[in-house]
Write an enzyme that holds these catalytic residues in place. Sequence first.
Site, PDB file in Angstrom:
ATOM      1  N   ASP A 154      98.774  65.921  -2.601  1.00  0.00           N
ATOM      2  CA  ASP A 154      99.045  65.127  -3.798  1.00  0.00           C
ATOM      3  C   ASP A 154      98.266  65.666  -5.001  1.00  0.00           C
ATOM      4  O   ASP A 154      98.785  65.709  -6.122  1.00  0.00           O
ATOM      5  CB  ASP A 154      98.678  63.663  -3.558  1.00  0.00           C
ATOM      6  CG  ASP A 154      99.420  63.066  -2.379  1.00  0.00           C
ATOM      7  OD1 ASP A 154     100.592  63.439  -2.174  1.00  0.00           O
ATOM      8  OD2 ASP A 154      98.834  62.245  -1.661  1.00  0.00           O
TER       9      ASP A 154
ATOM     10  N   GLY B  27      86.618  61.422   2.951  1.00  0.00           N
ATOM     11  CA  GLY B  27      87.564  60.332   3.063  1.00  0.00           C
ATOM     12  C   GLY B  27      88.767  60.482   2.172  1.00  0.00           C
ATOM     13  O   GLY B  27      89.454  61.506   2.168  1.00  0.00           O
TER      14      GLY B  27
END
Length: 309
Positions: free
Chosen positions: A253, A288
């Site tokens: 992304d 994360g």
Amino acid sequence: MTLNPAVDLATSVEHVIAGPKLYCRPPSIDPGGGGVNVARAICKLGGRAKALVAVGGASGDRLLQLLAAETVPAHTVPVSGETRESFAVTDEGTGEQYRFSLPGQTLTAQDGDRLIAEIASAVSQDGYVVLSGGVAPGLGDAFPERILAAMSPRTDRLIVDTSKAALARLIAQPSVPVYILRQDQREAELSAGHALKTVADSIAFAETLIDRGVARIIVSGRDSEGSILVTKDARYICRTPHMAVVSKIGAGDAFVGALTLSLSRGATLDVALQWGVAAASATMGTEGTGLCDRPVVEALLAHCHVEQV
């Protein structure tokens, strides 16, 4: 545009093993889903983007609060059902990451019509529009084609990074070429029906997609080798810099976000590809569900070497 967004949680445990209760570290919680992350990456890189998100329920409210905390503008489209969650757990002993994505709830025909109407109203003249992430259940595999038709009076710059049946239909039954189609290595090989062992294999497959009218530009990842970009007249590869991978969440992304931002600023295709690879690499160095930071991306640019093939 994110048709199936999620609230992303990321945590870690000493070891991931079956049986006993595993006590996790405090999680990081971020707004997630392909288009959401694309908008987040563009804003982190100093650009302007609006995240059009289909949201519902308390989880949808939480996602919007997380976007607001990052000052990412949102165009909210209320839909039936509850916005999903996804989570990732890292094994601290091995460094391996386990990623779990819950399914989104099935949307109605009315939800689909509302989304199309909101997309048509939100698109700017000659603007860049990104559809990233999966198509929510209930919308149908042809939903990207509906988006393309809805935005066509104002722009034809649709960048698509989707998966599964919607991607398969887009490739098998192209109508109007999308502006850019991005695939990772696994998706490209599934679409081709065979392994793409070399850069030349990936370029050859990209050329067939362009010839068949799937897209005007094909971008395809080749894992640690980097990414290729192919048009009717040009072929580039940008090599990925060597660095430790902490988390792959959001890397694709971030790539799409940086590529799109660069193109919107008038960059050539090779330079835009370089920015995409730098942003993806920077994201893989974060923990994360965190995304790239601008200073790190700018520092990595010099190590992302572009070659014309």
